[in-house]
Design an enzyme around this catalytic site. Structure first.
Site, PDB file in Angstrom:
ATOM      1  N   ASP A  21      -7.922  -5.306   0.153  1.00  0.00           N
ATOM      2  CA  ASP A  21      -8.328  -6.299  -1.202  1.00  0.00           C
ATOM      3  C   ASP A  21      -7.989  -7.759  -0.862  1.00  0.00           C
ATOM      4  OD1 ASP A  21      -7.585  -3.477  -2.744  1.00  0.00           O
ATOM      5  OD2 ASP A  21      -9.510  -4.432  -2.731  1.00  0.00           O
ATOM      6  N   HIS A  53       0.877  -1.171   0.008  1.00  0.00           N
ATOM      7  CA  HIS A  53       0.048  -0.042  -0.108  1.00  0.00           C
ATOM      8  C   HIS A  53       0.855   1.129   0.103  1.00  0.00           C
ATOM      9  CE1 HIS A  53      -3.096   2.680   1.150  1.00  0.00           C
ATOM     10  NE2 HIS A  53      -3.964   1.896   0.834  1.00  0.00           N
TER      11      HIS A  53
HETATM   12  C1  SDX Z   1      -6.197   0.068  -2.797  1.00  0.00           C
HETATM   13  O1  SDX Z   1      -4.445   4.481  -1.879  1.00  0.00           O
HETATM   14  C2  SDX Z   1      -5.327   3.933  -1.247  1.00  0.00           C
HETATM   15  O2  SDX Z   1      -5.891   4.410  -0.087  1.00  0.00           O
HETATM   16  C3  SDX Z   1      -6.059   2.777  -2.155  1.00  0.00           C
HETATM   17  C4  SDX Z   1      -6.907   1.825  -1.284  1.00  0.00           C
HETATM   18  C5  SDX Z   1      -8.278   2.823  -1.136  1.00  0.00           C
HETATM   19  O3  SDX Z   1      -8.989   2.352  -0.170  1.00  0.00           O
HETATM   20  O4  SDX Z   1      -8.495   3.657  -1.833  1.00  0.00           O
HETATM   21  O5  SDX Z   1      -6.504   1.554  -0.158  1.00  0.00           O
HETATM   22  C6  SDX Z   1      -7.407   0.777  -2.432  1.00  0.00           C
HETATM   23  O6  SDX Z   1      -5.924   0.374  -3.801  1.00  0.00           O
HETATM   24  C7  SDX Z   1      -5.364  -0.861  -2.058  1.00  0.00           C
HETATM   25  C8  SDX Z   1      -4.212  -1.402  -2.917  1.00  0.00           C
HETATM   26  C9  SDX Z   1      -4.580  -2.386  -3.730  1.00  0.00           C
HETATM   27  N1  SDX Z   1      -3.487  -2.942  -4.718  1.00  0.00           N
HETATM   28  C10 SDX Z   1      -2.909  -4.262  -4.707  1.00  0.00           C
HETATM   29  O7  SDX Z   1      -3.097  -4.754  -3.785  1.00  0.00           O
HETATM   30  C11 SDX Z   1      -1.843  -4.337  -5.849  1.00  0.00           C
HETATM   31  C12 SDX Z   1      -0.926  -4.953  -5.389  1.00  0.00           C
HETATM   32  N2  SDX Z   1       0.117  -3.603  -4.639  1.00  0.00           N
HETATM   33  C13 SDX Z   1       1.058  -2.936  -5.438  1.00  0.00           C
HETATM   34  O8  SDX Z   1       0.705  -2.771  -6.755  1.00  0.00           O
HETATM   35  C14 SDX Z   1       1.574  -1.884  -4.546  1.00  0.00           C
HETATM   36  O9  SDX Z   1       1.817  -2.363  -3.367  1.00  0.00           O
HETATM   37  C15 SDX Z   1       0.613  -0.780  -4.566  1.00  0.00           C
HETATM   38  C16 SDX Z   1       0.339  -0.027  -6.090  1.00  0.00           C
HETATM   39  C17 SDX Z   1      -0.424  -0.692  -3.845  1.00  0.00           C
HETATM   40  C18 SDX Z   1       1.694   0.521  -3.952  1.00  0.00           C
HETATM   41  O10 SDX Z   1       2.694   0.667  -4.557  1.00  0.00           O
HETATM   42  P1  SDX Z   1       3.685   1.929  -4.403  1.00  0.00           P
HETATM   43  O11 SDX Z   1       3.404   2.678  -2.853  1.00  0.00           O
HETATM   44  O12 SDX Z   1       3.798   2.776  -5.556  1.00  0.00           O
HETATM   45  O13 SDX Z   1       5.127   0.940  -3.901  1.00  0.00           O
HETATM   46  P2  SDX Z   1       6.066   0.383  -5.027  1.00  0.00           P
HETATM   47  O14 SDX Z   1       5.276  -0.073  -6.182  1.00  0.00           O
HETATM   48  O15 SDX Z   1       7.129   1.470  -5.106  1.00  0.00           O
HETATM   49  O16 SDX Z   1       6.721  -0.622  -4.219  1.00  0.00           O
HETATM   50  C19 SDX Z   1       7.622  -0.698  -3.414  1.00  0.00           C
HETATM   51  C20 SDX Z   1       8.402  -2.009  -3.352  1.00  0.00           C
HETATM   52  C21 SDX Z   1       8.807  -2.340  -5.009  1.00  0.00           C
HETATM   53  O17 SDX Z   1      10.024  -3.092  -5.071  1.00  0.00           O
HETATM   54  P3  SDX Z   1      11.592  -2.333  -5.243  1.00  0.00           P
HETATM   55  O18 SDX Z   1      11.307  -1.524  -6.432  1.00  0.00           O
HETATM   56  O19 SDX Z   1      11.699  -1.681  -3.961  1.00  0.00           O
HETATM   57  O20 SDX Z   1      12.321  -3.835  -5.355  1.00  0.00           O
HETATM   58  O21 SDX Z   1       7.640  -2.891  -3.023  1.00  0.00           O
HETATM   59  C22 SDX Z   1       7.307  -3.982  -4.223  1.00  0.00           C
HETATM   60  C23 SDX Z   1       7.519  -3.228  -5.377  1.00  0.00           C
HETATM   61  O22 SDX Z   1       7.821  -4.049  -6.636  1.00  0.00           O
HETATM   62  N3  SDX Z   1       5.765  -4.283  -4.206  1.00  0.00           N
HETATM   63  C24 SDX Z   1       5.535  -5.280  -4.383  1.00  0.00           C
HETATM   64  C25 SDX Z   1       4.148  -5.479  -4.134  1.00  0.00           C
HETATM   65  N4  SDX Z   1       3.707  -3.889  -3.764  1.00  0.00           N
HETATM   66  C26 SDX Z   1       5.076  -3.481  -3.864  1.00  0.00           C
HETATM   67  N5  SDX Z   1       6.038  -6.510  -4.652  1.00  0.00           N
HETATM   68  C27 SDX Z   1       5.463  -7.736  -4.750  1.00  0.00           C
HETATM   69  N6  SDX Z   1       3.876  -7.801  -4.538  1.00  0.00           N
HETATM   70  C28 SDX Z   1       3.271  -6.497  -4.167  1.00  0.00           C
HETATM   71  N7  SDX Z   1       1.955  -6.402  -3.956  1.00  0.00           N
END
Ligand code: SDX
Length: 436
Positions: free
Chosen positions: A371, A313
């Site tokens: 989720d 998140h």
């Molecule tokens: C919602 O914003 C809100 O409030 C949203 C929400 C709401 O109520 O409105 O809470 C609802 O959208 C919840 C989130 C649902 N999405 C998912 O579950 C999809 C999986 N999650 C990821 O796509 C991710 O965690 C995000 C998009 C939610 C957040 O991404 P960020 O903050 O941009 O973080 P990032 O992508 O920069 O990740 C940091 C690191 C990265 O690795 P490195 O580059 O440091 O090596 O963490 C990794 C990412 O690759 N990472 C994950 C991951 N989420 C982040 N790796 C594997 N699986 C994941 N789910």
């Protein structure tokens, strides 16, 4: 917002004149540095794609502490609201700033009930879609189409219009989502029954049919109501920011909410619940719990695009409090349905345990979000997977509308118009086609 007696001083190593920037304090949470005069005084922009360090507005609606895993709606902890209130009380809280007393709840419920039907013409929009259209494709169209029917509540600058549009949207979303579902099933639409509670009414519009009596299951109705409460608002997330930016042009509320529906559909946002359940299904097909290690290896592989859906998140770097409550609801619903041994639920719990012990996730502060479990609960209730995000949109409509109305009600608001760092071609002359 309260001016802080601390100032930020911006200075430049090339001797350009420094600048004092005022700081403001909120009631809780991080202070903000006011950069509104920065470009005028320095000719420079700030640069923050993805808005990782940017407050787009000041708001009184929802507060999140990502480190503590805290979520407050108008100051009330989500745990207390989920346990002691229903969704319509939560709607009243988000829209008007406080929980209703008995009389206010009765009046608000009556106002919402009186707007649950949609114009009969709406069904002709549905006929234009393929039967196998994704429900979010249908919802994006239907919500935008509402502005074609309610000309008496489309002036966003009129507070009376804003309030009636809010009631209409909250009241009609369940009807539209149920119609989108029935259309894909080839079943007749069920009209709202205003003597039922908001969530019981939604369940009958979804699962009843004209040929037999429909028996409500109170555990499932309560679970649906809790899902709505947990998804109602969440500060300045992507879809809420979309609604604010869209609404800032002065467009009508139905069009602004339709923009929010479109944004929520993405798998990184509201589409994650559908993606999470599909992910669990894929792991199940791979061989279930024994194959979790292999799946996690794919997630950690930088060359793969596989993510652990329902984890991570932008704000929560601790447990999403909604995930904890959703897991509880999972236990209640599966228990009530005699599905305690539901293989996907067991797989989800095993996956959660393994991920929370794996340094890849721990070091990146990746925890289950709302989720991760919501899909399992919805599947147990009988909601088809492609409809999960439409349910999220139904619940989030009150948050979108409350945030939109807060912005429009602020006399200082302006149309949102970010700038950019331009890295493209500098001015050049067009050559005749023969010389290109
Ligand atoms: C919602 O914003 C809100 O409030 C949203 C929400 C709401 O109520 O409105 O809470 C609802 O959208 C919840 C989130 C649902 N999405 C998912 O579950 C999809 C999986 N999650 C990821 O796509 C991710 O965690 C995000 C998009 C939610 C957040 O991404 P960020 O903050 O941009 O973080 P990032 O992508 O920069 O990740 C940091 C690191 C990265 O690795 P490195 O580059 O440091 O090596 O963490 C990794 C990412 O690759 N990472 C994950 C991951 N989420 C982040 N790796 C594997 N699986 C994941 N789910």
């Amino acid at each position: 917002m309260t001016p802080s007696d601390v100032k930020a001083t911006l200075s430049f190593s090339d001797g350009s004149p420094s600048m004092d920037l005022p700081l403001y304090k909120g009631s809780i949470g991080p202070d903000v540095i006011d950069i509104r005069k920065l470009y005028g005084q320095t000719g420079k922009f700030t640069y923050d794609p993805g808005f990782l360090s940017t407050a787009s507005c000041n708001s009184t609606i929802t507060y999140i502490d990502g480190d503590k895993g805290e979520l407050l709606y108008r100051g009330y902890p989500i745990e207390q609201l989920a346990k002691n209130c229903d969704f319509l009380e939560t709607c009243h809280l988000l829209l008007y700033g406080d929980l209703p007393d008995e009389a206010q709840k009765k009046d608000f419920t009556a106002r919402v009930s009186n707007h649950t039907m949609v114009n009969e013409q709406m069904q002709f929009f549905l006929r234009g879609f393929r039967r196998d259209a994704h429900p979010m494709a249908i919802m994006t169209g239907l919500v935008g189409a509402l502005s074609a029917f309610y000309h008496d509540s489309t002036d966003i600058n009129n507070p009376v219009h804003r309030d009636i549009a809010a009631i209409r949207l909250i009241a009609k979303m369940p009807t539209l989502v149920a119609m989108a579902y029935k259309y894909t099933q080839g079943q007749p639409y069920m009209y709202p029954k205003n003597k039922l509670s908001y969530s019981a009414n939604f369940m009958q519009m979804m699962f009843a049919n004209p040929c037999e009596d429909y028996e409500q299951n109170d555990v499932l109705v309560r679970a649906m109501d809790r899902i709505f409460i947990l998804h109602a608002d969440h500060e300045q997330n992507a879809s809420t920011s979309t609604v604010r930016l869209c609404g800032s042009s002065g467009t009508n509320p139905f069009a602004a909410i339709a923009a929010g529906v479109a944004c929520l559909w993405g798998p990184s946002h509201g589409g994650a619940n559908e993606a999470c359940l599909n992910m669990l299904g894929d792991i199940q097909k791979m061989g279930g719990v024994e194959k979790i290690g292999e799946f996690i290896k794919q997630v950690k592989d930088k060359n793969s695009t596989v993510k652990l859906m329902g984890f991570g998140h932008r704000v929560y770097k601790n447990y999403d409090p909604r995930a904890t409550l959703m897991r509880e609801t999972c236990h209640e619903v599966l228990g009530a349905l005699g599905l305690q041994n539901d293989p996907l639920f067991k797989l989800a719990m095993a996956l959660e345990k393994i991920a929370l012990e794996d340094d890849y996730f721990v070091s990146r502060k990746l925890y289950p979000n709302v989720d991760f479990y919501s899909g399992i609960v919805q599947r147990a209730i009988g909601i088809p997977v492609p409809l999960f995000t439409a349910i999220f949109a139904l619940a989030r409509t009150v948050g979108w509308v409350a945030q939109l109305n807060e912005m429009i009600g602020d006399p200082e608001y302006k149309i949102g118009r970010p700038r950019q760092l331009y890295v493209g071609a500098v001015a050049r002359d067009v050559k005749p086609i023969g010389d290109r």
